[in-house]
Design an enzyme around this catalytic site. Structure first.
Site, PDB file in Angstrom:
ATOM      1  N   GLU A  68      43.737  29.650  45.291  1.00 14.77           N
ATOM      2  CA  GLU A  68      43.372  30.222  43.979  1.00 14.77           C
ATOM      3  C   GLU A  68      43.127  31.703  44.201  1.00 14.77           C
ATOM      4  OE1 GLU A  68      43.083  28.736  40.976  1.00 14.77           O
ATOM      5  OE2 GLU A  68      43.634  26.738  41.660  1.00 14.77           O
ATOM      6  N   CYS A  78      38.239  36.858  38.216  1.00 14.23           N
ATOM      7  CA  CYS A  78      39.625  36.825  38.692  1.00 14.23           C
ATOM      8  C   CYS A  78      40.632  36.960  37.552  1.00 14.23           C
ATOM      9  CB  CYS A  78      39.876  35.557  39.484  1.00 14.23           C
ATOM     10  SG  CYS A  78      39.432  34.078  38.562  1.00 14.23           S
TER      11      CYS A  78
HETATM   12  P1  NAD Z   1      35.237  36.748  49.756  1.00 18.42           P
HETATM   13  O1  NAD Z   1      35.242  38.007  50.508  1.00 18.42           O
HETATM   14  O2  NAD Z   1      33.940  36.095  49.439  1.00 18.42           O
HETATM   15  O3  NAD Z   1      36.187  35.768  50.559  1.00 18.42           O
HETATM   16  C1  NAD Z   1      36.443  34.438  50.142  1.00 18.42           C
HETATM   17  C2  NAD Z   1      36.167  33.505  51.297  1.00 18.42           C
HETATM   18  O4  NAD Z   1      37.043  33.809  52.382  1.00 18.42           O
HETATM   19  C3  NAD Z   1      34.716  33.609  51.828  1.00 18.42           C
HETATM   20  O5  NAD Z   1      34.177  32.329  51.940  1.00 18.42           O
HETATM   21  C4  NAD Z   1      34.909  34.280  53.171  1.00 18.42           C
HETATM   22  O6  NAD Z   1      33.949  33.888  54.119  1.00 18.42           O
HETATM   23  C5  NAD Z   1      36.291  33.856  53.595  1.00 18.42           C
HETATM   24  N1  NAD Z   1      36.918  34.817  54.508  1.00 18.42           N
HETATM   25  C6  NAD Z   1      36.861  36.157  54.426  1.00 18.42           C
HETATM   26  N2  NAD Z   1      37.578  36.727  55.434  1.00 18.42           N
HETATM   27  C7  NAD Z   1      38.095  35.704  56.155  1.00 18.42           C
HETATM   28  C8  NAD Z   1      38.933  35.629  57.319  1.00 18.42           C
HETATM   29  N3  NAD Z   1      39.383  36.722  57.944  1.00 18.42           N
HETATM   30  N4  NAD Z   1      39.276  34.398  57.777  1.00 18.42           N
HETATM   31  C9  NAD Z   1      38.830  33.286  57.147  1.00 18.42           C
HETATM   32  N5  NAD Z   1      38.032  33.310  56.050  1.00 18.42           N
HETATM   33  C10 NAD Z   1      37.672  34.477  55.564  1.00 18.42           C
HETATM   34  O7  NAD Z   1      35.965  36.914  48.351  1.00 18.42           O
HETATM   35  P2  NAD Z   1      37.196  37.826  47.982  1.00 18.42           P
HETATM   36  O8  NAD Z   1      38.401  37.393  48.720  1.00 18.42           O
HETATM   37  O9  NAD Z   1      36.811  39.251  47.985  1.00 18.42           O
HETATM   38  O10 NAD Z   1      37.342  37.358  46.463  1.00 18.42           O
HETATM   39  C11 NAD Z   1      37.906  38.168  45.506  1.00 18.42           C
HETATM   40  C12 NAD Z   1      39.350  37.752  45.242  1.00 18.42           C
HETATM   41  O11 NAD Z   1      39.351  36.387  44.854  1.00 18.42           O
HETATM   42  C13 NAD Z   1      39.972  38.522  44.105  1.00 18.42           C
HETATM   43  O12 NAD Z   1      41.308  38.787  44.411  1.00 18.42           O
HETATM   44  C14 NAD Z   1      39.916  37.535  42.950  1.00 18.42           C
HETATM   45  O13 NAD Z   1      40.880  37.738  41.960  1.00 18.42           O
HETATM   46  C15 NAD Z   1      40.094  36.239  43.664  1.00 18.42           C
HETATM   47  N6  NAD Z   1      39.524  35.157  42.897  1.00 18.42           N
HETATM   48  C16 NAD Z   1      40.345  34.198  42.442  1.00 18.42           C
HETATM   49  C17 NAD Z   1      39.829  33.173  41.686  1.00 18.42           C
HETATM   50  C18 NAD Z   1      40.688  32.074  41.148  1.00 18.42           C
HETATM   51  O14 NAD Z   1      40.134  31.094  40.671  1.00 18.42           O
HETATM   52  N7  NAD Z   1      41.986  32.184  41.200  1.00 18.42           N
HETATM   53  C19 NAD Z   1      38.464  33.141  41.410  1.00 18.42           C
HETATM   54  C20 NAD Z   1      37.661  34.143  41.917  1.00 18.42           C
HETATM   55  C21 NAD Z   1      38.198  35.150  42.669  1.00 18.42           C
END
Ligand code: NAD
Length: 456
Positions: free
Chosen positions: A210, A243
Site C-alpha cells: 500500500e 496518502c
Molecule cells: P515509515 O517511515 O513509518 O515506514 C513504514 C514502515 O517501513 C515502518 O514500519 C518502518 O519501520 C519500515 N521501514 C523503514 N525503513 C525500512 C527499511 N530500510 N527496511 C525495512 N523496513 C523499513 O513511513 P513512510 O514510508 O514514510 O510512509 C509514508 C509513505 O507511505 C507515503 O508515500 C504515503 O503515501 C504512503 N502511505 C500509503 C498508504 C496507503 O494506504 N496506500 C497509507 C499511508 C501512507
C-alpha cells in the site's frame, strides 16, 4: 530467545494446532480487540495527539472508529464470507460438485507507517484475523507514542501466539523480513516496498504493498467555491499527511484566482484566522519531514499561507504556484502545501497526469457527464473520486489500494478477508458413475471427446 523468534515459533504452533480454523475463535479475538480499543479510546487519542497533534475528531473518524467499524463488519459477516462458494462444474466429470474454499495463509506480517499509525496497523489486522491467520505487527517507530499504546493494549489482552507486536526501526524490520511469513502486508513508501518485496521473494511470500504517489486534483467545474471547500478539507486533514490527499491542483488560468481566494476563505473558516492555535489542525511528524516541506516553501512565493514554526513542527495551510518542472512537483508532498498548476482544458490535464506514475488516488471536479466518463476511462489510479476528495476510502464496499507505483492489492471490508485468504479450488466427485473416455488406451477416443466437448 529473542522476541521475533519466540513470536514466530509460537505462531507456527498455533497454525499447526488448527485453532484459528474455528470461526468462533476468530470472532473471540476480534471481540477482544474491539474491547481493548473501546476501553482505551482516550489513551489512543492522547498518543495520536503526542505524535501528530491529531485533532480528536480526526482521531475518531479516521483511526479509532474506522477500525471499530471494520471489526463490527467482519464479525457480522465472517461466517458468510468464510462459507465455501459453490460454482458450476463441467458435465464431462458428472457427477461432480465444485467449490471455492477460503483458507488462511498462516502467519502474516503487517508493517505500517506513521501518518495513520493506529488505523494502518490494525485495519489490515482485522482482515488477517477474520481470515484465520496469526499476525506479527510492526508499528512505525516514527509515531512512538501510538506504537507504545498499541503494544501495551494488545499485549494486555491477546496472547502473542495469535497477535504479537515487534517494535523497532530498520534493524528490527530487517530481522523480521528474514523470517518466513505466509503473507506480508506493507504500507509505506515505494523505496522500502522494494526491500520488502525482495525479502518476500526469497520465500515466495505473497505481498500487498500500500504505497503513495502524487494524487492529482483537476478543477474544471463551475462551482469553484464548493470544490475549494472539499479540496481544502481533503488536503489539510492530518496536516496534509494522508496518502490519498490531493497532491496538486490542475486548473485553468482564468479560474485560478477565484479558486485560490475560495481556498483562503475555507482555510480560515475551518481553522480560524490563527491556524496555529486551532485544535483542529495537526503538526508535521518530525523535524526531517518539517525541513523537507519547508524547503518547498523557501523555494516559492506562497499564494497563501507559508507560515512555519520549527519549534512546533507547524506549517500553515499553504498554496503555491507551480509547473511540471518545479521541485515540489517531482515527489509526493505529504504535507500541507498545495501546488496550483495551470492547464488549458481536460485534455491537457489528462495528459499531464499520464506523464507521471499512476497515483494512489485521482480527483476531478467536473460538470459534464461526458467529461466525467472520459476522466474515469483515461486516467489510471488506485482509486478515484469525482467531485470530492478522499471519501472513497470510507466505503468498505470499495477495495482500497494502488496500481503501478502506488501499490499492489486492495483491502477494506470483505476485500480484506479475501486478501488474507487463499481461494482453494475443490472438486468433489462421487463413485456413482464412471466415464472411461479419458483413460488410455486413447485410440479412437479423441474425436468422440472433441465432439462431446463442442456440444457441451
Ligand atoms: P515509515 O517511515 O513509518 O515506514 C513504514 C514502515 O517501513 C515502518 O514500519 C518502518 O519501520 C519500515 N521501514 C523503514 N525503513 C525500512 C527499511 N530500510 N527496511 C525495512 N523496513 C523499513 O513511513 P513512510 O514510508 O514514510 O510512509 C509514508 C509513505 O507511505 C507515503 O508515500 C504515503 O503515501 C504512503 N502511505 C500509503 C498508504 C496507503 O494506504 N496506500 C497509507 C499511508 C501512507
Amino acid at each position: 530467545m529473542d522476541k521475533i523468534t519466540e513470536a514466530v515459533q509460537l505462531q507456527n504452533d498455533t497454525i499447526k494446532s488448527n485453532e484459528l480454523l474455528d470461526i468462533s475463535k476468530r470472532i473471540e479475538l476480534l471481540l477482544k480487540l474491539k474491547e481493548v480499543i473501546c476501553d482505551n479510546e482516550q489513551r489512543i487519542v492522547d498518543a495520536l495527539k503526542a505524535d501528530l497533534n491529531k485533532p480528536v475528531f480526526e482521531s475518531y473518524i479516521s483511526e479509532i472508529d474506522f477500525v471499530v467499524h471494520e471489526i463490527d463488519l467482519a464479525i457480522s459477516n465472517i461466517r458468510k464470507w468464510a462459507k465455501p462458494q459453490k460454482v458450476g462444474s463441467p458435465l464431462t466429470f458428472f457427477p461432480v460438485k465444485s467449490y471455492i474454499y477460503k483458507e488462511p495463509y498462516g502467519k502474516v506480517l503487517i508493517i505500517s507507517p506513521w501518518n495513520y499509525p493506529f488505523q494502518l496497523l490494525l485495519d489490515p489486522l482485522v482482515g488477517a484475523i477474520a481470515a484465520g491467520n496469526t499476525a506479527i505487527l510492526k508499528p512505525s517507530e516514527m509515531a512512538p507514542s501510538t506504537a507504545k499504546v498499541i503494544t501495551e493494549l494488545i499485549e494486555s489482552k491477546i496472547d502473542k501466539k495469535y497477535i504479537a507486536v515487534v517494535n523497532g526501526g530498520v534493524e528490527e524490520t530487517t530481522a523480521l523480513l528474514e523470517q518466513r511469513f505466509d503473507y506480508i502486508f506493507y504500507t509505506g513508501n515505494g523505496h522500502v516496498a522494494r526491500i520488502v518485496m525482495a525479502a518476500a521473494a526469497k520465500h515466495l511470500t505473497p505481498v500487498t504493498l500500500e504505497l503513495g504517489g502524487k494524487s492529482p486534483c483537476v478543477v474544471l467545474n463551475k462551482d469553484l467555491d464548493l470544490s475549494a471547500k472539499r479540496i481544502v478539507w481533503g488536503k489539510f486533514f492530518n496536516a496534509g499527511q494522508t496518502c490519498v490527499a490531493p497532491d496538486y491542483v490542475l486548473i485553468t488560468p482564468e479560474a485560478k484566482d477565484t479558486f485560490v481566494k475560495a481556498c483562503e476563505k475555507w482555510i480560515s473558516y475551518f481553522y480560524g484566522k490563527d491556524v496555529k492555535s486551532s485544535s483542529d489542525y495537526g503538526r508535521i511528524i518530525n523535524e526531517r519531514h518539517f525541513d523537507r516541506l519547508n524547503s518547498y516553501i523557501e523555494g516559492s512565493e506562497p499564494l497563501t499561507g507559508g507560515i512555519v514554526d520549527k519549534s512546533e513542527k507547524y506549517i500553515s495551510p499553504t498554496l503555491v504556484s507551480a509547473d511540471s518542472k518545479s521541485s515540489i512537483m517531482q515527489d509526493e508532498i505529504f504535507g500541507p502545501i498545495l501546488p496550483i498548476v495551470e492547464i488549458s482544458d481536460l485534455s491537457e490535464a489528462i495528459s499531464f497526469i499520464r506523464t507521471n506514475e499512476k497515483p494512489l488516488a485521482s480527483y476531478a471536479f467536473l460538470d459534464e457527464a461526458s467529461e466525467k466518463d472520459r476522466f474515469i476511462s483515461e486516467v489510471s489510479s488506485g482509486g478515484m473520486v469525482i467531485n470530492d476528495t478522499i471519501v472513497h476510502l470510507s466505503n468498505p464496499k470499495l477495495p482500497f489500494g494502488g496500481v503501478g507505483e502506488s501499490g499492489i492489492g486492495g483491502y477494506h471490508g470483505k476485500y480484506s478477508f479475501d486478501l488474507f485468504s487463499h481461494s482453494k479450488s475443490v472438486m468433489k466427485r462421487s463413485f456413482l458413475f464412471e466415464n472411461s473416455l479419458r483413460y488410455p488406451p486413447y485410440q479412437g477416443k479423441l474425436d468422440l471427446i472433441r465432439k462431446i466437448m463442442s456440444i457441451l
